[in-house]
Design a protein around this motif. Structure first.
Motif, PDB file in Angstrom:
ATOM      1  N   VAL A  56       0.855  -1.195   0.000  1.00  0.00           N
ATOM      2  CA  VAL A  56       0.000   0.000   0.000  1.00  0.00           C
ATOM      3  C   VAL A  56       0.890   1.245   0.000  1.00  0.00           C
ATOM      4  O   VAL A  56       1.569   1.533   0.977  1.00  0.00           O
ATOM      5  CB  VAL A  56      -0.935   0.009   1.224  1.00  0.00           C
ATOM      6  CG1 VAL A  56      -1.816   1.250   1.189  1.00  0.00           C
ATOM      7  CG2 VAL A  56      -1.772  -1.254   1.245  1.00  0.00           C
ATOM      8  N   LYS A  57       0.929   1.966  -1.121  1.00  0.00           N
ATOM      9  CA  LYS A  57       1.716   3.186  -1.235  1.00  0.00           C
ATOM     10  C   LYS A  57       0.800   4.421  -1.177  1.00  0.00           C
ATOM     11  O   LYS A  57      -0.413   4.274  -1.109  1.00  0.00           O
ATOM     12  CB  LYS A  57       2.474   3.186  -2.552  1.00  0.00           C
ATOM     13  CG  LYS A  57       3.474   2.031  -2.677  1.00  0.00           C
ATOM     14  CD  LYS A  57       4.203   2.076  -4.004  1.00  0.00           C
ATOM     15  CE  LYS A  57       5.199   0.949  -4.128  1.00  0.00           C
ATOM     16  NZ  LYS A  57       5.923   0.992  -5.431  1.00  0.00           N
ATOM     17  N   ASP A  58       1.367   5.537  -1.193  1.00  0.00           N
ATOM     18  CA  ASP A  58       0.577   6.777  -1.178  1.00  0.00           C
ATOM     19  C   ASP A  58       0.032   7.070  -2.572  1.00  0.00           C
ATOM     20  O   ASP A  58       0.373   8.036  -3.245  1.00  0.00           O
ATOM     21  CB  ASP A  58       1.451   7.970  -0.712  1.00  0.00           C
ATOM     22  CG  ASP A  58       1.889   7.786   0.716  1.00  0.00           C
ATOM     23  OD1 ASP A  58       1.189   7.034   1.433  1.00  0.00           O
ATOM     24  OD2 ASP A  58       2.917   8.346   1.107  1.00  0.00           O
ATOM     25  N   TRP A  59      -0.805   6.104  -3.024  1.00  0.00           N
ATOM     26  CA  TRP A  59      -1.340   6.264  -4.378  1.00  0.00           C
ATOM     27  C   TRP A  59      -2.184   7.524  -4.513  1.00  0.00           C
ATOM     28  O   TRP A  59      -1.999   8.358  -5.401  1.00  0.00           O
ATOM     29  CB  TRP A  59      -2.206   5.034  -4.714  1.00  0.00           C
ATOM     30  CG  TRP A  59      -1.404   3.772  -5.005  1.00  0.00           C
ATOM     31  CD1 TRP A  59      -1.154   2.792  -4.151  1.00  0.00           C
ATOM     32  CD2 TRP A  59      -0.779   3.462  -6.222  1.00  0.00           C
ATOM     33  NE1 TRP A  59      -0.395   1.820  -4.727  1.00  0.00           N
ATOM     34  CE2 TRP A  59      -0.141   2.216  -6.050  1.00  0.00           C
ATOM     35  CE3 TRP A  59      -0.666   4.104  -7.478  1.00  0.00           C
ATOM     36  CZ2 TRP A  59       0.576   1.591  -7.040  1.00  0.00           C
ATOM     37  CZ3 TRP A  59       0.042   3.470  -8.466  1.00  0.00           C
ATOM     38  CH2 TRP A  59       0.667   2.219  -8.259  1.00  0.00           C
ATOM     39  N   VAL A 163      -7.607  10.721   3.517  1.00  0.00           N
ATOM     40  CA  VAL A 163      -7.186   9.567   2.715  1.00  0.00           C
ATOM     41  C   VAL A 163      -5.808   9.092   3.142  1.00  0.00           C
ATOM     42  O   VAL A 163      -5.523   7.882   3.190  1.00  0.00           O
ATOM     43  CB  VAL A 163      -7.213   9.946   1.222  1.00  0.00           C
ATOM     44  CG1 VAL A 163      -6.609   8.833   0.372  1.00  0.00           C
ATOM     45  CG2 VAL A 163      -8.633  10.223   0.762  1.00  0.00           C
ATOM     46  N   ARG A 164      -4.919  10.043   3.509  1.00  0.00           N
ATOM     47  CA  ARG A 164      -3.585   9.651   3.963  1.00  0.00           C
ATOM     48  C   ARG A 164      -3.671   8.800   5.230  1.00  0.00           C
ATOM     49  O   ARG A 164      -2.930   7.808   5.395  1.00  0.00           O
ATOM     50  CB  ARG A 164      -2.738  10.902   4.199  1.00  0.00           C
ATOM     51  CG  ARG A 164      -1.271  10.568   4.519  1.00  0.00           C
ATOM     52  CD  ARG A 164      -0.550  11.822   4.993  1.00  0.00           C
ATOM     53  NE  ARG A 164      -0.611  12.844   3.979  1.00  0.00           N
ATOM     54  CZ  ARG A 164       0.270  12.943   2.976  1.00  0.00           C
ATOM     55  NH1 ARG A 164       1.241  12.076   2.860  1.00  0.00           N
ATOM     56  NH2 ARG A 164       0.155  13.925   2.109  1.00  0.00           N
ATOM     57  N   ARG A 165      -4.564   9.163   6.153  1.00  0.00           N
ATOM     58  CA  ARG A 165      -4.706   8.369   7.380  1.00  0.00           C
ATOM     59  C   ARG A 165      -5.174   6.934   7.053  1.00  0.00           C
ATOM     60  O   ARG A 165      -4.723   5.950   7.667  1.00  0.00           O
ATOM     61  CB  ARG A 165      -5.682   9.051   8.334  1.00  0.00           C
ATOM     62  CG  ARG A 165      -5.110  10.284   9.001  1.00  0.00           C
ATOM     63  CD  ARG A 165      -5.963  10.698  10.198  1.00  0.00           C
ATOM     64  NE  ARG A 165      -7.314  11.074   9.775  1.00  0.00           N
ATOM     65  CZ  ARG A 165      -7.682  12.307   9.413  1.00  0.00           C
ATOM     66  NH1 ARG A 165      -6.794  13.309   9.415  1.00  0.00           N
ATOM     67  NH2 ARG A 165      -8.913  12.576   9.044  1.00  0.00           N
ATOM     68  N   LEU A 166      -6.101   6.857   6.089  1.00  0.00           N
ATOM     69  CA  LEU A 166      -6.544   5.502   5.699  1.00  0.00           C
ATOM     70  C   LEU A 166      -5.399   4.702   5.100  1.00  0.00           C
ATOM     71  O   LEU A 166      -5.251   3.508   5.353  1.00  0.00           O
ATOM     72  CB  LEU A 166      -7.693   5.602   4.695  1.00  0.00           C
ATOM     73  CG  LEU A 166      -9.033   6.080   5.256  1.00  0.00           C
ATOM     74  CD1 LEU A 166     -10.052   6.287   4.130  1.00  0.00           C
ATOM     75  CD2 LEU A 166      -9.563   5.074   6.272  1.00  0.00           C
ATOM     76  N   GLU A 167      -4.564   5.367   4.298  1.00  0.00           N
ATOM     77  CA  GLU A 167      -3.419   4.674   3.716  1.00  0.00           C
ATOM     78  C   GLU A 167      -2.463   4.175   4.792  1.00  0.00           C
ATOM     79  O   GLU A 167      -1.969   3.048   4.742  1.00  0.00           O
ATOM     80  CB  GLU A 167      -2.693   5.606   2.752  1.00  0.00           C
ATOM     81  CG  GLU A 167      -3.440   5.854   1.454  1.00  0.00           C
ATOM     82  CD  GLU A 167      -2.686   6.821   0.556  1.00  0.00           C
ATOM     83  OE1 GLU A 167      -1.730   7.447   1.055  1.00  0.00           O
ATOM     84  OE2 GLU A 167      -3.045   6.930  -0.629  1.00  0.00           O
ATOM     85  N   LYS A 168      -2.197   5.032   5.775  1.00  0.00           N
ATOM     86  CA  LYS A 168      -1.293   4.605   6.856  1.00  0.00           C
ATOM     87  C   LYS A 168      -1.881   3.452   7.661  1.00  0.00           C
ATOM     88  O   LYS A 168      -1.179   2.528   8.076  1.00  0.00           O
ATOM     89  CB  LYS A 168      -0.993   5.793   7.756  1.00  0.00           C
ATOM     90  CG  LYS A 168      -0.118   6.842   7.105  1.00  0.00           C
ATOM     91  CD  LYS A 168       0.177   7.991   8.084  1.00  0.00           C
ATOM     92  CE  LYS A 168       1.107   9.015   7.430  1.00  0.00           C
ATOM     93  NZ  LYS A 168       1.409  10.148   8.353  1.00  0.00           N
ATOM     94  N   GLY A 169      -3.208   3.510   7.907  1.00  0.00           N
ATOM     95  CA  GLY A 169      -3.845   2.401   8.639  1.00  0.00           C
ATOM     96  C   GLY A 169      -3.753   1.097   7.874  1.00  0.00           C
ATOM     97  O   GLY A 169      -3.482   0.018   8.442  1.00  0.00           O
ATOM     98  N   LEU A 170      -3.980   1.180   6.541  1.00  0.00           N
ATOM     99  CA  LEU A 170      -3.849  -0.032   5.718  1.00  0.00           C
ATOM    100  C   LEU A 170      -2.427  -0.558   5.742  1.00  0.00           C
ATOM    101  O   LEU A 170      -2.187  -1.782   5.873  1.00  0.00           O
ATOM    102  CB  LEU A 170      -4.251   0.282   4.273  1.00  0.00           C
ATOM    103  CG  LEU A 170      -5.748   0.279   3.967  1.00  0.00           C
ATOM    104  CD1 LEU A 170      -5.986   0.804   2.561  1.00  0.00           C
ATOM    105  CD2 LEU A 170      -6.290  -1.138   4.096  1.00  0.00           C
ATOM    106  N   SER A 171      -1.464   0.332   5.626  1.00  0.00           N
ATOM    107  CA  SER A 171      -0.063  -0.093   5.641  1.00  0.00           C
ATOM    108  C   SER A 171       0.297  -0.760   6.964  1.00  0.00           C
ATOM    109  O   SER A 171       1.006  -1.767   7.002  1.00  0.00           O
ATOM    110  CB  SER A 171       0.837   1.123   5.384  1.00  0.00           C
ATOM    111  OG  SER A 171       2.201   0.750   5.439  1.00  0.00           O
TER     112      SER A 171
END
Length: 516
Positions: A56-59, A163-171
C-alpha cells in the motif's frame, strides 16, 4: 495345557505386534510431518507471499498533491490517467488469501486452526478498510476532476489528509499481518525441525525395542523347539539298540507328551525284548528238558521197579536190615527224581489253557482248604481275606490252581520254622482282579529279586527253580502280571493281577491264535 503351536504363535504375534507398533508410530510421525509440510507449503508460505505483495503506497495522496500544482488543462488530462492506474491488486490478493485460508483450514487443527481463524479475521478487517479507502480515494479523484476546490482549498487538504490516514492504517495492518505470518512460519519451521529430530530418535528407539522383542521371540522359539533335538538324540539312541535311553522333556505341551510316549515306547520295547529273550531261553530250556526227561524217565521207571522187587525179596528172605534200608532209600530217591522229571515235563509242555469264566475267590478258597493240612503240618497258619465284589476272570481253573499252589508251597518252604500265610483278593484299578500271597518269612535279598522268576534259579538247597517260573508262565498265558515285593526280615508278597473275564488282554488272545 497350552499347546506348542499356541505358544509359538503367541511369541511371534508379540514380535509382530512390536514391529507393527513401531511401523504405526513411524507412519504416524510421517503423517504428522507431512501435515506440517502441507501447512507450510499450502498455508503459511502462500499467505506470507500474498502479504508481501500487498504493498500500500501513497497512491491517492501523491496524485492529489501532483494535481494541486497543475493548471486546469493539465489536470483534466492527468486525472483520468491517474484513476486508470489506481491499483486493483490488493483486492485480488485479499481474494487469493481467502481461498488459501479456506483450503488450509480444511486440514488444520489445534493451534494452526486457531491461527488461521485469526488471519481470516485480519484479512476481513483489511478488506473492509481497503473498501473504505477505495471509496474515499474515488471521491477525492471525482472532486479533483470536477474542480470543486482550488489548489489551496482547505477542504481539499482536509480530504487528502483523511485519505492519507486511511493509507497509513492499511499499511500498518499489512505490516502486522506480515509480522504475524513471518513469526508463525518461523515457529512452525522450528517446531517441525524439533519434531523431526524427536521422531527420528523415537523411531530408532522403537525399532530397537521391536528388534529386541523379535530377538526374544526367536530365542523363545528356539527354547520351545529345543526338546526336538533331545527327542532326535533319543530316537537315534533307540535305533542303535539303547532301549534304556530316557528322554528328559519336562514341558507340558505336545513335545512333553511325545517324550513321555517315547519313553513308554522304549520301556515297552525293552520289556518285549527281555520277554522275547526269556521266551527263547524258555523254549530252549523246554526242548532240552523234554529231551533229557525222555531219556531219563524210562530208566528211572526200570530202576524204581527193580528196587521195589529187590525190597520185596529182601523183606521176605533173611536179608540184612541195612540192605533193605539202602534199597528203600534208592526207591525214595527214584520217586523224587520221577517227580522232578514230571515237573520238568509240565513246565516244558504247558497244555493249552481251556478258558472259562471263573470266580477267583472260589478257586483260592478251594485251594486253601486243600493245602491247609499240609501247611498246618509245617506249623504255618493260613488266613483268607477275600473281597466280596470281585469280578469274574477268564481262566483255566486247573492251571490257575497249579500256579497258586506253587506260590503257597514256595511260602511254606520259605518258613521252615513256621509262620503265617495270608491269601487276599481285591478289585484292581483297571476293573480286573488281584490276588496276594503274603508270608512272614525271612524275605528275599535284593540282589536275588530280579532272578526269582528265571527257570532253574532257586535260593533253596533242594529246589528245582521251576515253581515260580511255572507260575509266571501261567499268569502271562492268562494275560495277567505277577509281581514280587520283598525285603530281608519283612516277608514276601506275590501279587497276581488278572484281567476281567470279558477283557482278556491281547497277549493270551494272540497266543491262542498262534496255537490254533
Amino acid at each position: 495345557m497350552r499347546s506348542l503351536a499356541a505358544r509359538m504363535f503367541l511369541a511371534f504375534a508379540v514380535a509382530l505386534a512390536a514391529f507393527g507398533l513401531a511401523a504405526l508410530f513411524a507412519v504416524g510421525r510421517m503423517h504428522a510431518l507431512g501435515t506440517d509440510l502441507r501447512l507450510l507449503s499450502e498455508g503459511y508460505l502462500p499467505l506470507t507471499r500474498i502479504a508481501a505483495q500487498i504493498d500500500v503506497k501513497d497512491w491517492v495522496t501523491a496524485r492529489a498533491l501532483e494535481v494541486k500544482a497543475m493548471d486546469p488543462a493539465a489536470r483534466r488530462v492527468f486525472l483520468p490517467v491517474a484513476r486508470a492506474h489506481f491499483p486493483a491488486v490488493v483486492k485480488e490478493k485479499l481474494s487469493e488469501a481467502r481461498a488459501v485460508l479456506a483450503r488450509a483450514r480444511g486440514f488444520a487443527s489445534g493451534a494452526d486452526a486457531r491461527f488461521f481463524a485469526e488471519v481470516s479475521a485480519r484479512v476481513d478487517a483489511l478488506d473492509a478498510r481497503w473498501t473504505a479507502y477505495d471509496q474515499a480515494a474515488g471521491a477525492l479523484f471525482a472532486a479533483l476532476e470536477r474542480g470543486d476546490a482550488g489548489a489551496d482549498d482547505p477542504a481539499l487538504a482536509e480530504r487528502v489528509e483523511a485519505v492519507r490516514r486511511l493509507e497509513k492504517g492499511l499499511s500498518l495492518d499489512v505490516k502486522l499481518l506480515q509480522a504475524a505470518l513471518d513469526g508463525q512460519v518461523a515457529d512452525r519451521v522450528h517446531a517441525a525441525e524439533r519434531a523431526d529430530r524427536r521422531s527420528v530418535l523415537l523411531v530408532v528407539l522403537y525399532s530397537v525395542l521391536a528388534a529386541a522383542v523379535g530377538l526374544g521371540a526367536m530365542l523363545i522359539g528356539q527354547r520351545l523347539l529345543a526338546p526336538i533335538r533331545v527327542l532326535t538324540d533319543g530316537v537315534k539312541a533307540v535305533a542303535r539298540g539303547d532301549l534304556s535311553r530316557k528322554v528328559e522333556v519336562r514341558s507340558k505341551d505336545e513335545l512333553g507328551l511325545l517324550a513321555r510316549e517315547f519313553n513308554a515306547m522304549a520301556a515297552s520295547l525293552e520289556r518285549q525284548r527281555a520277554e522275547l529273550l526269556r521266551a527263547e531261553r524258555l523254549a530252549a530250556v523246554g526242548r532240552i528238558s523234554a529231551q533229557i526227561t525222555h531219556e531219563i524217565r524210562n530208566p528211572l521207571n526200570a530202576i524204581g521197579l527193580n528196587a521195589e522187587l529187590l525190597a520185596e525179596e529182601l523183606s521176605g528172605a533173611a536179608g540184612s536190615p541195612e540192605a533193605l534200608a539202602l534199597v528203600q532209600a534208592i526207591g525214595r530217591e527214584v520217586d523224587r527224581l520221577g517227580g522232578v522229571t514230571e515237573e520238568y515235563l509240565r513246565f516244558a509242555r504247558l497244555p493249552r489253557p481251556a478258558y472259562a469264566p471263573e470266580d477267583l475267590n472260589e478257586v483260592l478258597a478251594a485251594l486253601c482248604e486243600f493245602v491247609r493240612p499240609e501247611l498246618a503240618a509245617a506249623r504255618v497258619a493260613l488266613r483268607l481275606a477275600l473281597a466280596e465284589d470281585l469280578p469274574p476272570v477268564r481262566a483255566d481253573e486247573g492251571q490257575l490252581r497249579a500256579a497258586f499252589l506253587n506260590l503257597l508251597r514256595n511260602s511254606r518252604e520259605a518258613m521252615p520254622g513256621g509262620g503265617e500265610v495270608t491269601v487276599a483278593t481285591r478289585r484292581a484299578a483297571d476293573g480286573g482282579a488281584e490276588a496276594e500271597v503274603r508270608d512272614t518269612g525271612p524275605g528275599i535279598p535284593a540282589e536275588a529279586l530280579p532272578r526269582i522268576f528265571d527257570p532253574f534259579y532257586s535260593t533253596k538247597e533242594k529246589g528245582t527253580g521251576l515253581g515260580l517260573a511255572f507260575a509266571q508262565q501261567v499268569v502271562q498265558e492268562h494275560g495277567g502280571t505277577i509281581r514280587c515285593d520283598s525285603a530281608p526280615g519283612a516277608g514276601t508278597t506275590f501279587t497276581v493281577r488278572l484281567p476281567r473275564g470279558e477283557d482278556r488282554s491281547g497277549a493270551a488272545a494272540g497266543m491262542e491264535a498262534l496255537e490254533a
